[in-house]
Design a protein around this motif. Structure first.
Motif, PDB file in Angstrom:
ATOM      1  N   TRP A 166      13.951   6.167  -2.204  1.00 23.88           N
ATOM      2  CA  TRP A 166      14.350   5.984  -0.802  1.00 23.88           C
ATOM      3  C   TRP A 166      13.903   4.598  -0.319  1.00 23.88           C
ATOM      4  CZ3 TRP A 166      15.080   9.799   3.573  1.00 23.88           C
ATOM      5  CH2 TRP A 166      15.772  10.944   3.129  1.00 23.88           C
ATOM      6  N   LEU A 167      12.692   4.234  -0.698  1.00 23.09           N
ATOM      7  CA  LEU A 167      12.172   2.937  -0.287  1.00 23.09           C
ATOM      8  C   LEU A 167      12.997   1.803  -0.903  1.00 23.09           C
ATOM      9  CD1 LEU A 167       9.789   2.418   1.598  1.00 23.09           C
ATOM     10  CD2 LEU A 167       8.385   1.926  -0.402  1.00 23.09           C
ATOM     11  N   ALA A 168      13.439   1.984  -2.138  1.00 22.55           N
ATOM     12  CA  ALA A 168      14.273   0.976  -2.794  1.00 22.55           C
ATOM     13  C   ALA A 168      15.599   0.810  -2.060  1.00 22.55           C
ATOM     14  CB  ALA A 168      14.526   1.370  -4.252  1.00 22.55           C
ATOM     15  N   VAL A 169      16.200   1.939  -1.639  1.00 22.39           N
ATOM     16  CA  VAL A 169      17.430   1.865  -0.855  1.00 22.39           C
ATOM     17  C   VAL A 169      17.179   1.121   0.451  1.00 22.39           C
ATOM     18  CG1 VAL A 169      19.158   3.212   0.404  1.00 22.39           C
ATOM     19  CG2 VAL A 169      18.416   3.941  -1.873  1.00 22.39           C
ATOM     20  N   GLY A 170      16.009   1.366   1.047  1.00 23.20           N
ATOM     21  CA  GLY A 170      15.654   0.665   2.271  1.00 23.20           C
ATOM     22  C   GLY A 170      15.553  -0.833   2.075  1.00 23.20           C
ATOM     23  N   ARG A 171      14.985  -1.262   0.954  1.00 22.36           N
ATOM     24  CA  ARG A 171      14.874  -2.700   0.697  1.00 22.36           C
ATOM     25  C   ARG A 171      16.250  -3.307   0.433  1.00 22.36           C
ATOM     26  NH1 ARG A 171      11.704  -4.529   3.400  1.00 22.36           N
ATOM     27  NH2 ARG A 171      11.570  -6.450   2.206  1.00 22.36           N
ATOM     28  N   GLN A 224       0.828  -1.210   0.000  1.00 27.92           N
ATOM     29  CA  GLN A 224       0.000   0.000   0.000  1.00 27.92           C
ATOM     30  C   GLN A 224       0.859   1.256   0.000  1.00 27.92           C
ATOM     31  OE1 GLN A 224      -3.373  -0.159   2.876  1.00 27.92           O
ATOM     32  NE2 GLN A 224      -2.643  -2.223   3.325  1.00 27.92           N
ATOM     33  N   LEU A 225       1.971   1.233   0.742  1.00 23.73           N
ATOM     34  CA  LEU A 225       2.870   2.383   0.749  1.00 23.73           C
ATOM     35  C   LEU A 225       3.496   2.579  -0.625  1.00 23.73           C
ATOM     36  CD1 LEU A 225       4.243   4.637   2.329  1.00 23.73           C
ATOM     37  CD2 LEU A 225       6.008   2.997   3.024  1.00 23.73           C
ATOM     38  N   ILE A 226       3.854   1.482  -1.278  1.00 24.35           N
ATOM     39  CA  ILE A 226       4.397   1.564  -2.638  1.00 24.35           C
ATOM     40  C   ILE A 226       3.373   2.184  -3.579  1.00 24.35           C
ATOM     41  CG2 ILE A 226       5.138   0.187  -4.622  1.00 24.35           C
ATOM     42  CD1 ILE A 226       6.372  -1.794  -2.640  1.00 24.35           C
ATOM     43  N   GLU A 227       2.111   1.744  -3.454  1.00 23.90           N
ATOM     44  CA  GLU A 227       1.057   2.284  -4.314  1.00 23.90           C
ATOM     45  C   GLU A 227       0.854   3.772  -4.051  1.00 23.90           C
ATOM     46  OE1 GLU A 227      -3.660   1.468  -5.422  1.00 23.90           O
ATOM     47  OE2 GLU A 227      -2.534   0.081  -4.150  1.00 23.90           O
ATOM     48  N   THR A 228       0.923   4.168  -2.785  1.00 26.55           N
ATOM     49  CA  THR A 228       0.763   5.576  -2.431  1.00 26.55           C
ATOM     50  C   THR A 228       1.880   6.423  -3.036  1.00 26.55           C
ATOM     51  OG1 THR A 228      -0.349   5.020  -0.363  1.00 26.55           O
ATOM     52  CG2 THR A 228       0.616   7.216  -0.531  1.00 26.55           C
ATOM     53  N   LEU A 229       3.112   5.947  -2.933  1.00 24.71           N
ATOM     54  CA  LEU A 229       4.253   6.706  -3.437  1.00 24.71           C
ATOM     55  C   LEU A 229       4.334   6.685  -4.959  1.00 24.71           C
ATOM     56  CD1 LEU A 229       7.021   5.686  -0.861  1.00 24.71           C
ATOM     57  CD2 LEU A 229       5.731   7.825  -0.969  1.00 24.71           C
ATOM     58  N   SER A 230       3.866   5.588  -5.592  1.00 24.82           N
ATOM     59  CA  SER A 230       3.921   5.506  -7.053  1.00 24.82           C
ATOM     60  C   SER A 230       2.743   6.208  -7.706  1.00 24.82           C
ATOM     61  CB  SER A 230       3.953   4.041  -7.500  1.00 24.82           C
ATOM     62  OG  SER A 230       2.725   3.400  -7.212  1.00 24.82           O
TER      63      SER A 230
END
Length: 420
Positions: free
Chosen positions: A105-110, A36-42
């Motif tokens: 940023w989320l990708a770096v986190g993963r 859901q966070l990915i969908e929100t950011l994308s």
């Protein structure tokens, strides 16, 4: 095992189990909200599917690359600093993802999550350090039970926190990692004495070099293949279970979530309570083969089950699959020296990562061919039947590998003399 470790052995085992529980809970907490966070950011539901797939691949790829490095570092510098640094890194990673303003940023986190989660190699190596060979299956079973408990509690807690805020589960995950770090600083002793450590080498630490360890010990080769087949079959559930449950039985999110929690509870019971007594009774190798065989039977019954209740009933024999993982680990640790335990666990995690990349693609493709108006494969449960055949082959290979090792005068795989 070091004499100075013995007085603190129980505290060390307790820390390892608590750390495994908290780490897996912290990972499980974000599962319900990350898409859901990915969908929100994308800003796009279709684009979020591509990003989510990319993030899964990034995590698995970093596991493949970093697991042998982390394992080799623990062979060189000891388990304690590697475990604590990894836990601290995981905490900072969740903070980063909680604050992530965009997908990059989320990708770096993963990516960081894949690196820090590789510390599980050191956790397994630590357990090998502080337990006698005949007790390792039980020790690994306890770790598996802690993992299962984390996967039960984590997603449930994440779902509740996700109702408050999509970012809240990340903050709570960071807090759990911080708690594990503080606990470890005061409780965790070192398990690998300096005289038993091995110099760090990039030749051994790279993933392909680490896999060489599995080939260089002939008696490990068969078990390594068994380990790969086990992970390959296991990823059937992450690839198609939710789709299969909805398409065949009409189950929604709460039924699927409840069933996954039940799976975790059954696995926790098998690995935490059954592994030790069964191994003591019949030995590691027989326990491994029985676990793989019941896993094959259970998955085949799941694929053939015409009703949802019969699918749930098939979970009972399938739960005994949990006997296989800790016994495979135990058998493999007996084939390497104390200074190679970290490298071995790194190699095993790389094998699991390869299966984690290949298996979902394979079973996803099989499932796609078995559904639709005019499916190429006429049976919707084809993926389950294939996974059952894979596990059946693993059981046969595990039995043959054990017979071969026992016949050439090497260490017996299972101390088959009952009552060892």
């Amino acid at each position: 095992m070091s004499g100075r470790l013995l007085p603190r052995r129980n505290a060390a085992i307790a820390f390892i189990l608590v750390t495994a529980l908290l780490d897996v809970m912290s990972m499980g907490i974000v599962i319900p909200v990350l898409p859901q966070l990915i969908e929100t950011l994308s800003g796009s539901s279709s684009g979020s599917g591509l990003w989510n797939g990319l993030f899964v691949a990034l995590w698995a790829g970093m596991q493949f690359v970093c697991s042998p490095i982390i394992g080799s570092l623990s062979d060189r510098f000891g388990r304690r600093p590697v475990i604590l640094i990894s836990i601290c890194g995981l905490m900072l990673d969740y903070v980063l993802m909680a604050l992530a303003p965009n997908l990059w940023w989320l990708a770096v986190g993963r990516l960081l999550a894949g690196v820090t989660s590789s510390s599980f190699t050191s956790v397994f190596a630590y357990m090998a350090d502080i337990t006698a060979p005949e007790d390792r299956a039980r020790g690994y079973g306890l770790i598996g039970a802690a993992f299962s408990a984390g996967f039960v509690a984590g997603p449930l807690l994440g779902g509740i926190l996700g109702e408050v805020s999509l970012r809240a589960p990340f903050w709570v995950a960071a807090g759990m990692s911080a708690l594990a770090f503080i606990y470890g600083v005061f409780v965790l002793p070192e398990s690998l004495p300096p005289e038993k450590r091995m110099a760090f080498s990039w030749r051994r630490a790279n993933p392909f070099g680490a896999l060489t360890l599995l080939r260089s010990h002939r008696e490990l080769s068969g078990l390594a293949v068994v380990n790969f087949l086990l992970y390959f079959a296991h990823h059937l559930f992450s690839a198609v279970f939710v789709l299969y449950a909805g398409d065949r039985y009409g189950w929604g999110a709460w039924q699927v979530g409840s069933l996954l929690a039940l799976v975790g509870l059954l696995d926790m019971g098998v690995q935490g309570l059954l592994v030790g007594p069964v191994v003591k009774r019949i030995g590691d190798r027989r326990t491994m083969v029985i676990g793989l065989a019941f896993g094959a039977i259970g998955i085949a019954c799941m694929g053939l089950a015409p009703t949802g209740w019969m699918f749930v009933a098939a979970m009972l024999p399938n739960a005994l699959w949990g006997l296989a993982m800790p016994t495979i680990q135990s058998l493999m640790t007996r084939r390497v020296s104390e200074s190679e335990q970290g490298q071995l666990q790194g190699a095993n995690n790389s094998v699991a990562s390869i299966a984690g990349i290949v298996s979902p693609l394979f079973f996803g493709g099989v499932y796609a061919l078995s559904v639709g108006a005019d499916p190429t494969l006429p049976f919707i449960g084809s993926a389950f039947l294939i996974a059952a055949a894979v596990l059946g082959g693993a059981a046969l290979l595990g039995w043959l590998a054990g017979r071969r090792d026992s016949s050439d005068g090497r260490l017996l795989l299972d101390n088959d003399a009952v009552g060892h």
